[in-house]
Design an enzyme around this catalytic site. Structure first.
Site, PDB file in Angstrom:
ATOM      1  N   HIS A 137       0.172   1.556  -2.273  1.00 30.59           N
ATOM      2  CA  HIS A 137       0.172   0.033  -1.989  1.00 30.59           C
ATOM      3  C   HIS A 137       0.310  -0.516  -3.616  1.00 30.59           C
ATOM      4  CE1 HIS A 137      -0.631  -4.271  -0.803  1.00 30.59           C
ATOM      5  NE2 HIS A 137      -1.192  -4.376  -2.078  1.00 30.59           N
ATOM      6  N   CYS A 138       1.307  -1.348  -3.835  1.00 30.78           N
ATOM      7  CA  CYS A 138       1.533  -1.804  -5.104  1.00 30.78           C
ATOM      8  C   CYS A 138       1.225  -3.383  -5.242  1.00 30.78           C
ATOM      9  CB  CYS A 138       3.036  -1.557  -5.516  1.00 30.78           C
ATOM     10  SG  CYS A 138       3.382  -2.011  -7.302  1.00 30.78           S
ATOM     11  N   PRO A 139       0.163  -3.732  -6.116  1.00 33.19           N
ATOM     12  CA  PRO A 139      -0.236  -5.046  -6.089  1.00 33.19           C
ATOM     13  C   PRO A 139       0.659  -5.920  -7.000  1.00 33.19           C
ATOM     14  CG  PRO A 139      -1.463  -3.698  -7.531  1.00 33.19           C
ATOM     15  CD  PRO A 139      -0.764  -2.884  -6.658  1.00 33.19           C
TER      16      PRO A 139
END
Length: 355
Positions: A137-139
């Site tokens: 998951h990439c913010p």
């Protein structure tokens, strides 16, 4: 887009990292254009150099923004709404075959989504859904990197790293001129800020991009890499390795002419993966220990490069012939060995003609 994805897009609290990235992109673009490109284009002696740099910079920036938008807006992939993947399917529905299973031998399932998990699928607690071939998951893109947007994220790293390094290298003469001349403080601060920020981000993104190149060639995701690290497993084998060409196509798509363009993502559903090695002369497929097929362990004395003091230790007798136990170990390792051919190539001591 499904309802869960629309709800996540509307969550403004998590948009702040994206806003931070956009502000940095706009700041670097404006400073580089105003304080570097325009002065070059206004001077006849440096017009050609400025025109070339402007073309390269704007093309790379355009591709970066397309990849960034597509990485944000593309759903990385969810488990299909199909009875095959329901956690409690009816007996009449045939369940899909998967390689990854629990230690008990049962199929993996998600207790939050109430569905069976396909291979390489994981549940993201931020996105609150299962992601197909989840990488992480990439913010910074406000999204998960998964099967359908992995290519866009990969190209985003490529374009952004190139853009930052391009700014850093080409602005060196401008920085030197700004420091030597007695100009305004605002211009000097902006130029030094852009040079420092682009150099830092360029180095950081390039290292991260090199890591993802390595993952792609190894047919691994970031989650699979972390799992191997936790379990102290080697990184040389993956159950999904298709060779160099196949591994690249699994991320960048089937058409090699479009590999470096943010279009044409890889084909497939993201629930089933081709684990057969493709015709690739550069790499042979390794099998990951602990998943799928297992690599057969080496037997002592077979293929070993260690120099022992006695040949009996490695399965040879005093005359230099291999013992029956050693020959039988090869049959156990390679059940398809033709024993007739084996006996011709490795005759027993008793069949050796006496001189």
């Amino acid at each position: 887009m499904d309802q869960t994805y629309q709800t996540r897009v509307m969550d403004t609290a998590r948009v702040l990292p994206v806003a931070f990235v956009v502000v940095n992109i706009v700041s670097l673009y404006v400073i580089y254009t105003v304080y570097h490109l325009i002065p070059l284009l206004q001077n006849q002696d440096t017009y050609s150099e400025g025109f070339t740099q402007a073309i390269v910079f704007n093309v790379a920036t355009f591709l970066m923004m397309v990849a960034y938008i597509r990485a944000i807006m593309t759903n990385p992939g969810n488990i299909p709404d199909d009875p095959t993947w329901e956690y409690v399917p009816s007996g009449a529905v045939e369940q899909a075959a998967t390689q990854e299973k629990k230690k008990t031998g049962e199929r993996r399932h998600c207790k939050w989504c109430a569905k069976y998990k396909p291979d390489r699928c994981h549940h993201c607690r931020v996105c609150k859904t299962c992601i197909l071939k989840m990488d992480h998951h990439c913010p910074w893109i406000y999204n998960c990197v998964g099967f359908r947007n992995h290519k866009y994220f990969f190209l985003l790293l490529l374009y952004s790293g190139f853009d930052c390094l391009w700014i850093t290298i080409t602005m060196i003469p401008t920085v030197q001129e700004a420091v030597q001349q007695d100009g305004s403080f605002g211009a000097l601060f902006a130029i030094l800020f852009a040079e420092t920020l682009s150099a830092f981000l360029g180095l950081l993104v390039t290292l991260f991009f090199c890591f993802h190149i390595w993952l792609m060639l190894k047919a691994m995701t970031t989650i699979e890499f972390c799992e191997k690290s936790t379990k102290n497993q080697g990184f040389s084998y993956s159950a999904y390795d298709r060779g160099i060409g196949g591994n690249i196509r699994a991320v960048l798509g089937d058409n090699f002419l479009l590999w470096l363009l943010p279009v044409n993502p890889p084909s497939g559903s993201g629930t089933v993966f081709n684990v057969e090695p493709e015709a690739d002369p550069f790499v042979t497929r390794g099998l990951e220990a602990g998943r799928g097929l297992r690599k057969a362990p080496r037997q002592a004395g077979y293929g070993s490069t260690k120099n022992t003091s006695s040949k009996r230790r490695s399965g040879y007798d005093s005359k230099g012939w291999r013992s029956d136990a050693e020959a039988n170990s090869d049959v156990a390792l390679f059940p398809t060995l033709d024993m007739g051919l084996f006996s011709k190539r490795y005759p027993s001591p008793e069949s050796e003609p006496q001189v």
